[in-house]
Design a protein around this motif. Structure first.
Motif: not given
Length: 266
Positions: A11-16, A139-144
């Motif tokens: 899950d990469h909610y900001a992307a998904d 570079g990224e911020i993954w919330f998952g």
């Protein structure tokens, strides 16, 4: 080494979940749309830059997510900073709830991997509490949702799991040897075999997602050997395989899933 159950976060909610870049916001100098895309493109090499102020935040507004992990890849400029993660059911953060608070070691650019209490909420905000010496870069911020393999369904990890390296070189052979130039750092390669998987259980469902999407969409992987602490952003370099373990099952069908993964440094 100490064994631990391997875990995945695809899950990469900001992307998904985010389809409108207006749902990504910051309190200081505005992120451009290109920089917002850098936060959610599943590539860790390009960094988004936002200006330095006290309590400078990046906020993501979702329809509602279930989250227990936050990962910022290596290469950020948050060393020496104090950071909070808050959630709210209102985009204006009128009644925020603090879900994590931590400090990054001075000068560190290493991956930030935060274990969060399982939370269901719509708006998520990462706030840097004190201004640093220069603009913030991430570079990224993954919330998952980090998913360790469960043992409750009887599935087991084959102890022959592998960690190795894939060299990225150009090489010319001569009669007396080879001359090589390293084009980029060697990338870690992992293999994992999970046996006795019940097709009605949770392990089956999320391993199936990885098999179906892992060639195209990178995901985070925590290996079973804690000497390789991770997590590592990886993809499947080849299709994963799922096998029926018994040619003529008499009670219930069980499966084995074999995965090979390679680290992503882009």
């Amino acid at each position: 080494m100490t064994y631990r159950q391997p875990a995945f976060m695809y899950d990469h909610y900001a992307a998904d979940e985010i389809t409108d870049l207006a749902d990504i916001s910051t309190t200081s100098s505005l992120l451009t749309d290109d920089e917002k895309r850098m936060l959610i493109d599943r590539r860790i090499g390009d960094v988004a830059v936002w200006g330095v102020t006290a309590e400078s935040y990046i906020q993501f507004d979702f329809d509602g997510i279930v989250c227990n992990r936050m990962v910022i890849p290596a290469g950020h400029s948050l060393g020496g900073e104090s950071i909070e993660i808050e959630v709210d059911d209102h985009t204006g953060f009128t009644s925020p709830t603090l879900v994590d608070s931590f400090s990054v070691s001075f000068g560190s650019t290493a991956i930030i991997d935060r274990d969060l209490t399982l939370t269901i909420e719509s708006s998520w905000r990462l706030t840097v509490l004190t201004p640093g010496a220069g603009d913030y870069e991430v570079g990224e911020i993954w919330f998952g949702l980090r998913r360790p393999l469960l043992t409750s369904d009887g599935s087991v990890v084959d102890p022959g799991f592998e960690t190795s390296f894939s060299s990225q070189i150009t090489e010319v052979s001569y009669p007396g040897g080879e001359a090589a130039i390293e084009l980029a750092p060697a990338r870690r390669v992992f293999s994992l075999s999970v046996k006795n998987i019940d097709p009605s259980a949770s392990n089956w469902r999320f391993l199936e997602v990885i098999q179906r999407t892992g060639r195209v969409r990178p995901f985070y992987y925590w290996p079973p050997d804690d000497e390789e602490a991770g997590p590592y952003l990886v993809k499947l370099p080849e299709d994963g395989f799922r096998f029926q373990e018994f040619s003529a099952p008499s009670v219930g069908t069980r499966y084995r899933v074999d995965l090979k993964m390679i680290e992503q440094l882009l």
